[in-house]
Design an enzyme around this catalytic site. Structure first.
Site, short mmCIF file in Angstrom:
data_model
loop_
_atom_site.label_atom_id
_atom_site.label_comp_id
_atom_site.label_asym_id
_atom_site.label_seq_id
_atom_site.Cartn_x
_atom_site.Cartn_y
_atom_site.Cartn_z
N CYS A 1 -44.90 97.80 21.45
CA CYS A 1 -46.22 97.80 22.08
C CYS A 1 -46.92 96.45 22.04
O CYS A 1 -47.06 95.78 23.06
CB CYS A 1 -47.12 98.86 21.42
SG CYS A 1 -46.72 100.54 21.89
N THR B 1 -40.62 101.03 28.24
CA THR B 1 -40.95 100.01 29.26
C THR B 1 -40.92 98.65 28.57
O THR B 1 -41.96 98.13 28.15
CB THR B 1 -42.33 100.28 29.89
OG1 THR B 1 -43.26 100.65 28.86
CG2 THR B 1 -42.26 101.38 30.92
#
Length: 424
Positions: free
Chosen positions: A260, A85
């Site tokens: 992240c 993502t």
């Protein structure tokens, strides 16, 4: 559905999906699905280029099979989605891989099936963005014909101590019964245990704030480094002194990249802005961390100028390209900011990267890493990633690449304070 009835598929065999598939594949039948045929062939041959699993671990997963064939998924009734993502060029969430994976699952979904998402998202994404796609492509109704769970990944690439089984796992489900089943499923492999969240939204929010917290702590260290540099104080010396207190958090300044920490805060701020709240502290931390590559180059140029080293046309060696040490992961590496900034000064930049994949570096960033730097070549050297190969070289080994007059900038505190010319 009972635990023994689960027929598991894992979609996305990267840094997150493969270790998960390998662990489950030692205990139950698992189909590992990926759209990258090259990746599937590599795994079938017993090799993992991410280095997250060893050939021995791959061989031990005797119940794991690999495929790119959608029809092979029809035999399954539980799907774990572990696709990336990322964010786009405007720092907005890019849900394309997640939506496409949901479309894929929706095409094979049957009544009673469960879909568990592990990809990092903002609170509400599973039920508001993914579920409608599943309903559209399956013709089934959420929480009536199929169910969802969310269990955020906590993989730390390159970390051989904290593995998927030894990191406590957050779990959740779209109904109390599904939450229990999802939790029980993960407890098959997670030796560290699980934490069952009250809802999918709670689990989504928990994941996204884990890395937002780290991002802000590093932003504070970066701002302190800017202040201490202006005061002529060694930042690491300050942090070591402060670290003598038991509750001082051991964060260090530096470039903030990866899949992240440099990405997840934008998912949270995107959601916050969509409901009319402008998050000031989180975005301020992001702006500061994203600016560190530019700051580092400005410091280098100033040091070169003081040494009367011509900046335009200078040859610069950047040591390291991956987003962290001893890891081949190039995703969202901020070392590219340094490379681009140096190129804007018309410097000739060589990147020496012993871990990252050359093909991926060229495809993603247009950078072709060199295999070995030549001695007595560079006007300046930037130690950007603390790979163990670089640590083993020591200051003398690194300086041999420089011309008689050069600047050595240690971004990662690899060397002692008096062994480099600049430190962050």
């Amino acid at each position: 559905m009972q635990l023994q009835d689960i027929k598991l598929a894992i979609l996305g065999l990267g840094y997150v999906g493969l270790p998960l598939a390998v662990e489950f594949g030692q205990k139950r039948s698992v189909i590992g699905f990926d759209i990258n045929q090259r990746r599937i062939h590599e795994l079938q041959d017993g090799n993992d280029l991410t280095l997250e699993t060893t050939p021995e671990e791959l061989a031990a997963a005797k119940k794991l099979t690999y495929t790119t064939n959608l029809d092979d998924l029809r035999a399954c009734n539980c799907y774990i989605v572990t696709v990336p993502t990322p964010i786009d060029e405007h720092k907005r969430p890019d849900l394309t891989p997640l939506i496409k994976a949901s479309e894929t699952v929706g095409k094979v979904l049957t009544s009673g099936d469960i879909i568990i998402y592990e990809s990092t998202v903002y609170p509400g994404c599973t039920e508001e963005d993914c579920v409608p796609v599943l309903e559209k492509h399956s013709g089934l109704k959420f929480n009536q014909d199929f169910y969802c769970g969310y269990s955020p990944e906590r993989i730390n690439p390159g970390d051989k101590e904290h593995r998927v089984t030894t990191i406590k796992k957050v779990t959740s489900g779209s109904t109390p019964e599904i939450a229990d089943l999802v939790d029980t499923l993960y407890n098959e492999i997670i030796t560290a245990g699980t934490h069952k969240a009250e809802s999918i939204k709670v689990a989504e929010a928990a994941k996204v704030i884990e890395n937002t917290q780290r991002d802000l702590n590093i932003a504070l260290m970066n701002e302190l480094a800017l202040i201490f540099n202006k005061l002529g104080i060694d930042t690491e010396a300050v942090l070591k002194a402060a670290g003598s207190k038991w509750n001082f958090l051991p964060f260090r300044p530096g470039l903030v990249g990866g899949h992240c920490i440099g990405v997840d805060p934008y998912y949270l701020t995107h959601k916050a802005q969509s409901i009319g709240y402008h998050p000031e502290i989180i975005l301020a931390g992001r702006r500061l961390n994203d600016s560190m590559g530019t700051y580092a180059v400005a410091q280098l140029v100033k040091a070169m100028t003081k040494r009367r080293i011509q900046v335009e046309g200078a040859k610069v060696l950047v040591m390291g390209l991956t987003f962290k040490e001893n890891c081949p992961d190039l995703r969202n590496t901020r070392v590219v900011d340094i490379v681009k900034e140096l190129q804007d000064y018309n410097c000739e930049v060589d990147v020496y990267e012993p871990w990252g994949d050359v093909v991926e570096a060229q495809r993603e960033y247009g950078i072709i890493p060199i295999t070995e730097p030549n001695p007595d070549t560079y006007d300046s050297i930037i130690l950007a990633v603390a790979h163990h190969q670089f640590k083993q070289m020591g200051a003398a080994g690194i300086r041999k690449f420089g011309k008689p007059e050069h600047v050595l900038y240690d971004l990662k505190y690899v060397l002692k304070a008096d062994e480099s010319d600049l430190r962050l």
